[in-house]
Design a protein around this motif. Structure first.
Motif, PDB file in Angstrom:
ATOM      1  N   THR A 170       0.849  -1.188   0.000  1.00 52.46           N
ATOM      2  CA  THR A 170       0.000   0.000   0.000  1.00 52.46           C
ATOM      3  C   THR A 170       0.886   1.238   0.000  1.00 52.46           C
ATOM      4  O   THR A 170       1.867   1.308   0.740  1.00 52.46           O
ATOM      5  N   ILE A 171       0.534   2.202  -0.821  1.00 48.82           N
ATOM      6  CA  ILE A 171       1.262   3.460  -0.908  1.00 48.82           C
ATOM      7  C   ILE A 171       0.834   4.381   0.227  1.00 48.82           C
ATOM      8  O   ILE A 171      -0.349   4.496   0.532  1.00 48.82           O
ATOM      9  N   ARG A 218       4.590   9.107  -9.511  1.00 48.66           N
ATOM     10  CA  ARG A 218       4.898  10.027  -8.415  1.00 48.66           C
ATOM     11  C   ARG A 218       5.287   9.264  -7.155  1.00 48.66           C
ATOM     12  O   ARG A 218       5.200   9.792  -6.048  1.00 48.66           O
ATOM     13  N   VAL A 219       5.743   8.027  -7.330  1.00 43.76           N
ATOM     14  CA  VAL A 219       6.123   7.191  -6.197  1.00 43.76           C
ATOM     15  C   VAL A 219       7.621   7.320  -5.934  1.00 43.76           C
ATOM     16  O   VAL A 219       8.434   7.294  -6.861  1.00 43.76           O
ATOM     17  N   VAL A 220       7.962   7.479  -4.664  1.00 38.62           N
ATOM     18  CA  VAL A 220       9.343   7.418  -4.203  1.00 38.62           C
ATOM     19  C   VAL A 220       9.401   6.379  -3.085  1.00 38.62           C
ATOM     20  O   VAL A 220       8.412   6.145  -2.390  1.00 38.62           O
ATOM     21  N   ILE A 221      10.563   5.777  -2.935  1.00 33.86           N
ATOM     22  CA  ILE A 221      10.753   4.746  -1.920  1.00 33.86           C
ATOM     23  C   ILE A 221      11.871   5.203  -0.983  1.00 33.86           C
ATOM     24  O   ILE A 221      12.963   5.538  -1.437  1.00 33.86           O
ATOM     25  N   SER A 238      14.440  -2.179   5.568  1.00 36.75           N
ATOM     26  CA  SER A 238      13.019  -1.822   5.566  1.00 36.75           C
ATOM     27  C   SER A 238      12.821  -0.667   4.589  1.00 36.75           C
ATOM     28  O   SER A 238      13.769   0.024   4.236  1.00 36.75           O
ATOM     29  N   PHE A 239      11.586  -0.494   4.156  1.00 33.12           N
ATOM     30  CA  PHE A 239      11.314   0.559   3.184  1.00 33.12           C
ATOM     31  C   PHE A 239       9.917   1.096   3.369  1.00 33.12           C
ATOM     32  O   PHE A 239       9.055   0.475   3.994  1.00 33.12           O
ATOM     33  N   CYS A 240       9.692   2.264   2.783  1.00 32.26           N
ATOM     34  CA  CYS A 240       8.403   2.924   2.842  1.00 32.26           C
ATOM     35  C   CYS A 240       8.077   3.480   1.460  1.00 32.26           C
ATOM     36  O   CYS A 240       8.777   4.374   0.980  1.00 32.26           O
ATOM     37  N   PRO A 241       7.057   2.926   0.774  1.00 41.09           N
ATOM     38  CA  PRO A 241       6.643   3.485  -0.514  1.00 41.09           C
ATOM     39  C   PRO A 241       5.734   4.686  -0.295  1.00 41.09           C
ATOM     40  O   PRO A 241       4.739   4.603   0.438  1.00 41.09           O
TER      41      PRO A 241
END
Length: 115
Positions: free
Chosen positions: A8-9, A36-39, A107-110
């Motif tokens: 989920t964004i 327009r997505v950054v990670i 770990s990451f955050c979209p």
């Protein structure tokens, strides 16, 4: 291996965003992508990790486009990756596929930029 999960964004807005991080999986992750997505990627492991954004698209002349790799430094690595043009990075379902060289400590955050 299990199939990759569709994540989920999280939406960045003027009021601010407290990112919620997802632990990296060896199966990779699909992320809905509208360009327009950054990670944001963090690494607490003692070894550098590589994150890969797959590019299933090709150039206008049919040439394959190389996958986009980003190195995440060891121990306190914290990078931003993106945005990702859909014509180069999206699969047929409009998703970006993200994978990791190793997952321990990653770990990451979209996030989606406002537009």
């Amino acid at each position: 291996m299990a199939p990759a999960v569709v994540e989920t964004i999280q939406h960045i807005n003027r009021a601010g965003l407290t990112p919620s991080y997802i632990n990296a999986s060896a199966d990779g992750h699909y992320i809905p992508n509208d360009g327009r997505v950054v990670i944001r990627i963090k690494n607490t492991n003692a070894a550098t990790r590589t994150t890969t954004a797959q590019t299933p698209g090709n150039s206008g002349s049919g040439q394959a486009i190389a996958d986009q790799n980003a190195n995440v430094p060891a121990t306190t690595g914290d990078i931003l990756m993106g945005p990702f043009p859909p014509s180069q990075f999206n699969d047929m379902q409009g998703r970006l596929y993200l994978s990791f060289s190793a997952t321990t400590g990653v770990s990451f955050c979209p996030m989606r930029l406002p537009g």
